[in-house]
Design an enzyme around this catalytic site. Structure first.
Site, short mmCIF file in Angstrom:
data_model
loop_
_atom_site.label_atom_id
_atom_site.label_comp_id
_atom_site.label_asym_id
_atom_site.label_seq_id
_atom_site.Cartn_x
_atom_site.Cartn_y
_atom_site.Cartn_z
N ARG A 165 102.69 -43.54 -5.93
CA ARG A 165 102.13 -43.56 -7.14
C ARG A 165 100.54 -42.94 -6.31
NH1 ARG A 165 106.12 -44.42 -9.57
NH2 ARG A 165 106.23 -45.67 -11.55
N SER A 239 102.96 -48.04 -17.17
CA SER A 239 102.59 -49.10 -16.21
C SER A 239 101.41 -49.12 -16.13
CB SER A 239 103.40 -48.97 -14.86
OG SER A 239 104.76 -48.88 -14.97
N GLU A 336 96.97 -48.72 -11.98
CA GLU A 336 97.71 -47.58 -11.93
C GLU A 336 96.96 -46.54 -12.77
OE1 GLU A 336 101.05 -45.29 -13.27
OE2 GLU A 336 102.20 -46.76 -12.45
N1 EPU Z 1 110.52 -57.75 -14.78
C1 EPU Z 1 110.20 -59.04 -15.45
N2 EPU Z 1 109.51 -59.06 -16.79
C2 EPU Z 1 108.82 -57.98 -17.18
C3 EPU Z 1 109.02 -56.69 -16.55
C4 EPU Z 1 109.79 -56.91 -15.36
O1 EPU Z 1 110.69 -60.10 -15.14
O2 EPU Z 1 108.15 -58.21 -18.35
C5 EPU Z 1 111.19 -57.77 -13.89
C6 EPU Z 1 112.45 -57.09 -14.19
O3 EPU Z 1 113.67 -57.97 -14.75
C7 EPU Z 1 113.19 -56.40 -12.82
C8 EPU Z 1 111.69 -55.98 -12.24
O4 EPU Z 1 110.68 -57.05 -12.98
O5 EPU Z 1 113.82 -57.41 -12.12
C9 EPU Z 1 111.44 -54.73 -12.45
O6 EPU Z 1 111.35 -54.29 -13.57
P1 EPU Z 1 111.75 -52.75 -14.04
O7 EPU Z 1 113.09 -52.21 -13.63
O8 EPU Z 1 111.58 -52.59 -15.62
O9 EPU Z 1 110.54 -51.85 -13.18
P2 EPU Z 1 108.92 -51.90 -13.08
O10 EPU Z 1 109.11 -52.13 -11.48
O11 EPU Z 1 108.49 -53.06 -13.81
C10 EPU Z 1 108.56 -49.40 -12.28
C11 EPU Z 1 107.76 -48.20 -12.58
C12 EPU Z 1 108.05 -47.83 -13.88
C13 EPU Z 1 109.47 -47.29 -14.01
C14 EPU Z 1 110.77 -48.35 -13.44
C15 EPU Z 1 111.91 -48.03 -13.27
C16 EPU Z 1 105.76 -48.86 -11.38
C17 EPU Z 1 104.56 -49.30 -11.48
N3 EPU Z 1 106.65 -48.92 -12.61
O12 EPU Z 1 108.49 -50.40 -13.09
O13 EPU Z 1 107.34 -46.42 -14.17
O14 EPU Z 1 110.02 -46.66 -14.97
O15 EPU Z 1 110.05 -49.02 -12.19
O16 EPU Z 1 112.11 -47.24 -12.04
O17 EPU Z 1 106.21 -48.60 -10.26
C18 EPU Z 1 105.40 -45.96 -15.24
O18 EPU Z 1 104.83 -45.79 -13.93
O19 EPU Z 1 104.52 -45.61 -15.95
C19 EPU Z 1 106.69 -46.47 -15.10
C20 EPU Z 1 107.13 -46.85 -16.39
#
Ligand code: EPU
Length: 340
Positions: A165, A239, A336
Site C-alpha cells: 500500500r 480498508s 490507509e
Molecule cells: N477478520 C476478522 N474480522 C474482521 C475482518 C477480518 O476476524 O472483521 C479476519 C478474517 O477472518 C481473516 C483476516 O482477518 O482471517 C483477513 O481478512 P480478509 O481476508 O477479509 O482481508 P484483510 O486483511 O482484512 C486485505 C486488504 C483488502 C483486500 C483483502 C483480500 C488491506 C488493508 N486490506 O484485507 O483490501 O481486499 O485483504 O486480499 O491490506 C482495501 O484495501 O480497501 C481492501 C479492501
C-alpha cells in the site's frame, strides 16, 4: 477548462462527506493542466488535489484550494511480445471496468483485483492489492504531469518504489503530479493466483477445478460483494487501516495468547503482516455505530458513513479504535485512507 467555485464534493468521494472545494474542474489532457496558472487566483495552494474515484480519501473540512477530477480516458494495446501484451489506460478510467476489459480480451494478471473501487490512475499511488496480488506485479510504466516543473515525467516500476500500500507518490512526490496514463504488462498465458484460501473455497463451492481468469474474477466479485459494503449504498473507502507488519517475536507472543490471530508473510525480513480487521474485531468494534459513523458489521477494517457523518466523526471513531488496539495488543494501527 471550466472552473466552478464552492463546489460540493459529496458525489465525488465514496465516503459521501458533504464538504466543498473552493475551486473544482475536470481535465482530460495534460494540455488543460498547462492553462491552470491563468485560471486560479494566487491565494490558493499552488498544487491542486487530484481526484480519481475519491475512494481512498476522507475529507474533514472544506478544501481551500483547487480540486481536479481526472477524466483522462482511453484504453489501447501499445506493444505485444510472444508472451505479453502491454496495455495502456487513461488514468481516469474506472479500475474495475478496465479489469473487465482485460479479462474479456484474455489479458491475464489483474483478475484478482476485480471490483476494487477507484480509477486506473489511483491504482499505483497505493499499489492496490487483494487476494495475493498487487498492481506492482503487472505494472509496466506510467506518465504523469509535474505541476511545478510543467513537464511530463515517465516512471518505470523501479522509479515508483512500490511497497505494501505504498509508493513514491504517497511520499516524496505527494500531490506534485497528475498521473495521466498507466501501462500494464499482462500475460497471454495466465499464471493464476488461487492459493488465497477464500478463492479456493469459492471455486470449490462453484465446483470449478480448472478456472479461467473470468472464473477467478467472478469468485473475487462474489467474495468482495458478500463482505464489503457498496459505497453507492453505504459510504466507505474500503480498508480504513493498513494491516500492521510486526516483528516475528511480537507475533509469537501474541499467538501464544490468541491462537486464532491471522498472520501472513511480508516482504520485510523478520516481520509478519497481521490482520487489522481481526484486531479491531477482537476489541468489539465490529458493527459499532455512533450517530452515522460506524465500523462495518461484516468487515471491521472498513469504517462507514451511514448518511450524515462528518469526516471528523469518522476520524474520531478511528482514533478510538487506534487507542483500543494499542491498549489491548500494544500495536499501532496506521490509517490507509488519505485525510484532508
Ligand atoms: N477478520 C476478522 N474480522 C474482521 C475482518 C477480518 O476476524 O472483521 C479476519 C478474517 O477472518 C481473516 C483476516 O482477518 O482471517 C483477513 O481478512 P480478509 O481476508 O477479509 O482481508 P484483510 O486483511 O482484512 C486485505 C486488504 C483488502 C483486500 C483483502 C483480500 C488491506 C488493508 N486490506 O484485507 O483490501 O481486499 O485483504 O486480499 O491490506 C482495501 O484495501 O480497501 C481492501 C479492501
Amino acid at each position: 477548462m471550466h472552473v466552478q467555485e464552492n463546489f460540493s464534493l459529496k458525489a465525488f468521494n465514496t465516503f459521501g462527506i458533504d464538504i466543498s472545494a473552493r475551486y473544482f474542474a475536470k481535465f482530460s489532457s495534460w494540455e488543460e493542466l498547462e492553462q491552470l496558472k491563468e485560471i486560479v487566483s494566487n491565494d490558493v495552494p499552488p498544487t491542486p488535489l487530484i481526484l480519481g474515484g475519491g475512494s481512498n480519501i476522507l475529507f474533514t473540512k472544506n478544501f481551500n484550494g483547487l480540486v481536479l477530477k481526472n477524466e483522462v480516458y482511453g484504453i489501447r494495446v501499445v506493444a505485444e511480445t510472444p508472451d505479453h501484451i502491454i496495455v495502456e489506460a487513461g488514468a481516469g478510467e474506472n479500475w474495475h471496468q478496465f479489469v473487465l476489459h482485460c479479462i474479456a480480451n484474455n489479458y491475464a494478471g489483474l483478475e484478482n483485483l476485480s471490483l476494487i473501487p477507484g480509477t486506473v490512475g489511483a491504482s499505483p499511488i497505493q499499489n492496490i492489492g487483494a487476494y495475493g496480488v498487487e498492481i506492482k506485479d503487472s505494472f509496466h510504466s506510467l506518465d504523469a504531469y509535474h505541476f511545478h516543473d510543467k513537464k511530463i515525467v515517465h516512471f518505470t516500476a523501479n522509479d515508483c518504489a512500490f511497497g505494501y500500500r505504498e509508493s513514491i507518490f504517497k511520499h516524496d512526490l505527494k500531490n506534485e503530479l497528475a498521473i495521466l496514463k498507466v501501462r500494464f504488462q499482462l500475460n497471454k498465458k495466465p499464471n493464476l493466483k488461487t492459493s488465497y484460501g477464500i478463492i479456493e473455497q469459492e471455486l470449490a463451492k462453484k465446483k470449478i477445478s480448472n478456472p479461467s481468469i473470468k472464473d477467478i474474477s467472478d469468485a473475487v466479485i462474489s467474495i468482495r460483494s458478500s463482505k464489503l459494503p457498496d459505497p453507492k449504498i453505504i459510504g466507505n473507502a474500503g480498508s480504513f487501516f493498513k494491516n500492521p507488519i510486526i516483528p516475528l517475536a511480537k507475533y509469537d507472543e501474541l499467538k501464544h495468547q490468541y491462537d486464532t490471530i491471522p498472520g501472513y508473510a511480508s516482504d520485510k525480513p523478520g516481520r509478519i503482516k497481521i490482520a487489522a480487521g481481526w484486531l479491531i474485531d477482537q476489541c468489539g468494534w465490529k458493527g459499532y455505530r455512533k450517530a452515522d459513523a460506524g465500523c462495518h458489521a461484516l468487515q471491521a477494517l472498513v469504517l462507514v458513513n451511514y448518511g450524515k457523518a462528518t469526516g471528523q466523526e469518522i476520524i474520531d471513531l478511528s482514533n478510538q479504535i487506534i487507542v483500543s488496539i494499542q491498549n489491548k495488543f500494544g500495536i499501532d494501527l496506521e490509517r490507509e485512507v488519505n485525510i484532508f
